[in-house]
Design a protein around this motif. Structure first.
Motif: not given
Lengths: 803, 345
Positions: B90-93, B95-96, A80, B115-116, A131-132, B119-121, A72, A108, A172, A175, A76, B88
């Motif tokens: 992909w399961q983070s709620p 969104l950006w 970036r 971005a989600r 998503l959740l 994940i640091g994106q 992953l 997304l 997500g 996974e 990222v 932390a």
């Protein structure tokens, strides 16, 4: 006048309803089988296209790791650096009754997901749900049902937009479902990128760029399969047209008198021709429509098997449901009309040249074909051209060109050869009656030749395909025994459990063989690279078809790799050649093993050597060697101890059974088409004999008058039909074997990627011979019965009718 | 005021839309709601507030090129939470979403990023300050010195921002009311950055200087049901004073609010009814009519100006479209600024 002419033409069919039925049946059969195959192909192709469109497969360039998943963090980092990528995590989720393909996408950023859009428009998917945790699974109705019957899975939404066996979900959720945290299987490179980005080759030299156009693996694999089906459809179509040809010829022949009268009464030839064309068009449309209904039925009946084959063999997503497509109806009718006119061309041509006052010919219309020698020459030429195509070109098309040339050429050669054989037979005839029989058969030959050609083709196809399927089955079962040597196959939930299971088994099983693999990219293709330990299970059983000396030592010491046959053929790699399995790691090919039923390339290296390069190779699957009688107990103990679901511990027998089931389904369709083709050929003989019937009386009456009883004549009638069928069957045998060879050595290699040894099955031939004889008897029975019950006055009438 | 996330919320409809307040300090879904009297603290509050539903880091700049031409840029990072926590993976709620735009008198370039979280994106850290999504970035050693970057297939910019004054808290010490019903957000700005840097246009790079305005706002509450859209102005006048003003259009009449900022950075809130805005000219933009020339009056400060879009076609054709672009100000006060309009369908 025209109305009278129409009434006249129609009166013929009213008086000969059987002829009408036969004509329509021939048309329906030709159109039906052809359309069935087309429907199956179209349905499958639609499924592929839908799958690609739904899942964005093959539309974008991709990044893949040289081996294993992409972490992953790499995704990222690339993001970036400005690259617009979409992350995908794919894997198989084991369910009772077969696994499903889970496709986890970043909902997304994934570019095109009509399935999600449609579902969300209809049911309003809330991002919170999608998503959740627990997430949302989107699947076709059939797959959705299977998922819903499983406890512990996220809620399921149905869509018509996804092929069967595919589950779409957020990455997500995927996974968690696949237990593959922070892993990505591939990255789609989205089309709209910023200017001035650092090239991917510099940012991620270890990731492989796979171009969208170079990655039609599914299309390439399945194309061969569909071409196979199409070839069969065409063969059936051709055989069906033989019937149409026979019937149209017969009707024209019988209406000669009527035509002469109509012409004499002043109906212009042009009008007559148009009327007859109109009549043919009407029949073509009616027959075509019946054929379409028939074809739809056949297709709907066969599709589930085809779908199962495509799924099992290629992992191609095909639905078992048949949708009626307008293009298919149009194409089917077009084929029917075109076929009708092609089959009637000869008769129409004759019609246009009928002199008004010509007497009815002694020989039937069919006698006026090519001269025998020219036909033989043309036939030989076709066969040569076919083989030439094979030499000059390669690939599946060349294989089929060769088969086409061979079959057509052999069909054309059949009448001259039969004629020659009959001439030879005549020499050995004793007595006038026998001489007459031989001569009479020769006289009948032109009228029967088309039907016999159809029989020859059907028999040859049956022998060829039967030999192929049986050879395959024999090889395949033997191969399964070798390949599936372990008594139990177990899959752990995760790495930790894998280690536990391994430890637990060490004291209980004879051997634990880890099955550890990673996906690698070799020459732009996905190849599964396995690492194995050195064990007699492999040394004694693994089915090698080409190898270097000391192959197992070479492998164990990490000095060579084994590759499967598909990969060897596709990439032209054979023992001694070097193959780059990972960037910077190439090994000589030490051996090639057969690997039936697997569409993808595969390679095997020594586990320690592979672990050096791919340290995080997953360790969750094992083959267990144990005394077969103890296997079941161990299975139960293992499942209890680790709370494993039934699909996680599979006994060898179950895998064998499911492999064989896939195999059987692969050839169900071929087998069904085969039988139908033979049926059509038998029907063709019947129609030909019926056609000839009209001309038989003048030929039989003199023999009868010389004292041969009607019973005897009827018996001889059947005997003749059988004799011709047997001769044809004998000639069909070598043709069938050449066909089988071509199927095994050329078509199979192209279509599936493996070559099979040819085995001979004389018993099958005997059955086919009997079938041919039965067909001939059945076909001759009707005319023979008529002859037996013919009033003598009819026979006498022949002499009364001044010739 | 940037209540545009209403549209964002519509784009990503939430299962249980905030229906009134379930209790003090949180709404029906457990999201925190702004409270009057809560003291903002920096640099902490420059960072994200995951327990609130929506949040943004919103920069606009009016620029002049070495070629003498006027330009405008926009850089916005939105955070939208599906649930009031962070996690932390992909399961983070969280969104950006980000928008970048570059406006010239003739052209208007737009780009968008999604971005989600987890994940640091994309994300924001308060100290040192960094707000990023993919390679778009607003970062610096602290909130006063920032580098601002974005790029797309057609355009890019790379600017340095240096704060010239203090942060401005809108409303009641940062508690900014948005309707007669009391919906509110936390809202503060840095309205005065000096900017230098380079724009990259299809025709090539252009060196620019100018001023930037950075808004920070977070909340969990949507607009009132009758509110259909808004007109929002951030204006900088040649005498160094600045004005933030917005009008929320609703069935029960307009709701206006604003902040008057003196050259020294001291701010005065302008409650509902003090500002009058009136559209003067409509322009056909993306199939609808939008007012691209305005009159704005603030009698209390003897202000009466006409505001005209630099490029009337500054349409943000993003997942939720709106109009946003630089404006010229003339009248009792001359200056430049940014205008945003939504809800003109």
């Amino acid at each position: 006048m025209r109305r009278a002419a129409i009434a006249c033409l129609w009166s013929h069919w009213a008086r000969h309803p059987l002829q009408l039925v036969t004509l329509l049946a021939g048309l329906a059969l030709a159109t039906g089988l052809w359309s069935a195959v087309q429907a199956i192909n179209a349905e499958a192709r639609t499924s592929y296209a839908e799958a690609s469109a739904q899942l964005g497969v093959g539309q974008f360039d991709e990044l893949r790791a040289a081996s294993g998943p992409i972490p992953l963090a790499r995704y990222v980092a690339l993001r970036r650096a400005g690259w617009q990528l979409a992350a995908l995590l794919e894997g198989q989720l084991r369910l009772p009754g077969g696994s499903v393909d889970v496709m986890g996408v970043d909902l997304l950023s994934y570019p095109a997901l009509p399935a999600v859009e449609e579902t969300s428009q209809e049911d309003g998917i809330a991002p919170t749900d999608a998503l959740l945790a627990p997430g949302l699974l989107i699947a076709g109705p059939e797959t959705a049902e299977r998922l819903e019957s499983q406890p512990g899975l996220p809620p399921v939404r149905r869509t018509q937009n996804l092929p069967s066996g595919v589950v779409l979900t957020d990455i997500g959720t995927a996974e968690m479902l696949l237990n593959r945290r922070a892993e990505i299987t591939r990255l789609l490179i989205l089309p709209d990128q910023s200017a001035g980005l650092t090239p991917l080759a510099d940012l991620a030299p270890d990731l492989m760029l796979v171009r969208a156009e170079g990655r039609s693996e599914l299309a390439r694999l399945t194309d061969s399969f569909h071409l196979n089906l199409t070839a069969f459809g065409l063969l059936s179509f051709a055989v069906g047209l033989f019937i149409v040809h026979g019937m149209v010829g017969l009707s024209f022949e019988q209406r000669r008198g009527m035509i002469r009268t109509l012409r004499a009464l002043g109906l212009p030839l042009r009008d007559l021709t148009w009327l007859m064309l109109g009549e043919l068009l009407l029949f073509a449309l009616i027959g075509g429509l019946i054929g379409l209904v028939l074809g739809y039925g056949v297709a709907a009946a066969l599709l589930p098997d085809v779908a199962a084959t495509l799924r099992g063999l290629y992992g191609a997503p095909v639905d078992g449901d048949l949708a009626l497509q307008p293009a298919w109806v149009a194409l089917g009718l077009m084929m029917a009309v075109a076929g009708t006119f092609a089959a009637s061309a000869q008769a129409l041509w004759h019609l246009s040249r009928v002199p008004i006052l010509q007497a009815q010919g002694q020989y039937a219309w069919t006698a006026q074909g090519l001269p025998a020698r020219a036909q033989a020459g043309f036939g030989a030429l076709l066969i040569c051209a076919g083989f030439l195509a094979l030499v000059v070109f390669d690939g599946l098309i060349a294989g089929f060109a060769m088969l086409g040339g061979l079959l057509m050429g052999a069909a054309l050669l059949l009448p001259p050869i039969l004629s020659l054989a009959l001439r030879l037979g005549e020499r050995f005839a004793r007595g006038p009656l026998e001489e007459w029989i031989w001569a009479d058969m020769r006289a009948q030959l032109p009228g029967l030749s088309l039907a016999l050609m159809a029989l020859l083709l059907a028999l040859a196809a049956n022998i060829g395909v039967g030999t192929m399927v049986s050879s395959f089955r024999l090889t395949f079962t033997g191969w399964l025994d070798q390949r599936l040597a372990s008594e139990l196959y177990v899959t752990a939930r995760d790495e930790a459990q894998g280690h536990e299971i391994e430890r637990w088994l060490n004291s209980r099983a004879d051997a634990v063989l880890p099955i550890r693999a990673t996906e690698v990219q070799v020459a732009g293709e996905t190849v599964f690279l396995y690492g194995i330990i050195d064990h007699p299970t492999y040394r004694n059983n693994w089915p090698l078809i080409a190898e270097l000396p000391e192959v197992w030592d070479v492998l164990a010491e990490g000095r060579g790799a084994l590759i499967n046959e598909q990969m060897a053929r596709r990439m032209d790699l054979w023992p001694g050649d070097r193959v780059e399995l990972l960037p910077g790691w190439s090994l000589p090919v030490a051996g090639v093993y057969s690997d039936y039923g697997n569409p993808t390339g595969q390679a095997i290296t020594a586990l320690p050597a592979l672990l050096e390069r791919v340290p995080d190779l997953p360790n969750t699957r094992f083959g267990i060697r144990i005394d077969p009688p103890e296997a079941e107990d161990l299975r139960t103990a293992l499942a209890d101890r680790f709370a494993l679901p039934p699909q996680a511990v599979v006994p060898q027998a179950a895998i064998k059974a499911s492999s064989l089931a896939i195999f059987e389904k692969t050839f169900v369709v071929t087998g069904a088409l085969n039988i139908l083709t033979l049926g059509v050929a038998g029907f063709a003989i019947l129609t030909s004999l019926l056609t000839l019937w009209a001309h038989r009386l003048p030929q039989l009456a003199p023999v009868w008058a010389l004292g041969v009883q009607r019973d005897t004549l009827a018996r001889l009638e059947v005997l003749r039909s059988v004799a011709l069928a047997v001769m044809t069957a004998v000639l069909a045998l070598p043709l069938g074997l050449v066909l089988a060879w071509a199927l095994l050595a050329i078509i199979n290699v192209e279509a599936f990627g493996w070559r099979l040894p040819m085995h001979l099955f004389p018993l099958q031939w005997l059955v086919l011979l009997l079938l041919a004889v039965a067909t001939a008897i059945l076909a001759a029975l009707l005319p023979a019965r008529r002859l037996r019950h013919l009033p003598p006055s009819d026979l006498l009438q022949v002499f009364a009718n001044a010739r | 005021m940037r209540v545009r996330l209403l549209l964002f919320l519509l784009l990503l409809p939430l299962s249980a839309y905030a229906q009134g307040f379930a209790g003090l300090g949180s709404d029906a879904d457990g999201f925190a709601v702004p409270e009057r009297g809560h003291a903002l603290a920096f640099p902490r509050d420059h960072g994200p507030h995951p327990s609130y539903r929506i949040e943004w880091w919103y920069a606009t700049a009016t620029l002049t090129g070495a070629d003498g031409q006027d330009y405008g840029i926009q850089w916005t990072l939105f955070r939208s939470a599906l649930a009031p926590y962070d996690k932390a993976g992909w399961q983070s709620p969280q969104l950006w979403l980000a928008h970048a735009a570059l406006t010239t008198p003739e052209r208007h370039f737009v780009a968008e990023r999604l971005a989600r979280g987890g994940i640091g994106q994309a994300g924001v850290t308060a100290d040192p300050f960094e707000a990023w999504i993919d390679d778009w970035r607003m970062a610096g050693p602290d909130f006063d010195r920032l580098d601002l970057r974005a790029r797309s297939a057609e355009f890019a910019y790379d600017l340095s921002l240096a704060a010239q004054g203090p942060l401005v808290l809108h409303g009641d010490r940062g508690y900014s009311v948005k309707s007669q019903d009391g919906q509110a957000s936390y809202y503060y700005s840095q309205p005065n950055f000096a900017v230098t840097g380079t724009l990259t246009l299809p025709s090539g790079p252009v060196a620019v200087t100018g001023t930037a305005w950075l808004d920070r706002e977070w909340s969990s509450q949507p607009l009132s049901e009758d509110q259909t859209g808004w007109d929002w102005f951030s204006l900088g006048f040649d005498d160094g004073t600045r004005l933030m003003a917005f009008r929320l259009r609703g069935g029960r009449g307009d709701f206006t609010s604003g902040t008057w900022i003196k050259a020294d950075g001291s701010a005065t809130p302008l409650p509902d009814g003090m500002i009058a805005v009136e559209p003067l000219d409509m322009t056909r933009v993306a199939g609808r009519d939008l007012p691209t020339r305005w009159r704005l009056a603030l009698p209390d400060k003897a202000l009466s100006v006409e505001i005209e879009a630099l490029n009337p076609q500054a349409w943000m054709a993003t997942s939720f479209p709106y109009w946003e672009g630089p404006v010229r100000v003339t009248g009792s006060h001359d200056g430049k600024g940014y205008l945003e309009m939504t809800g003109y369908d």
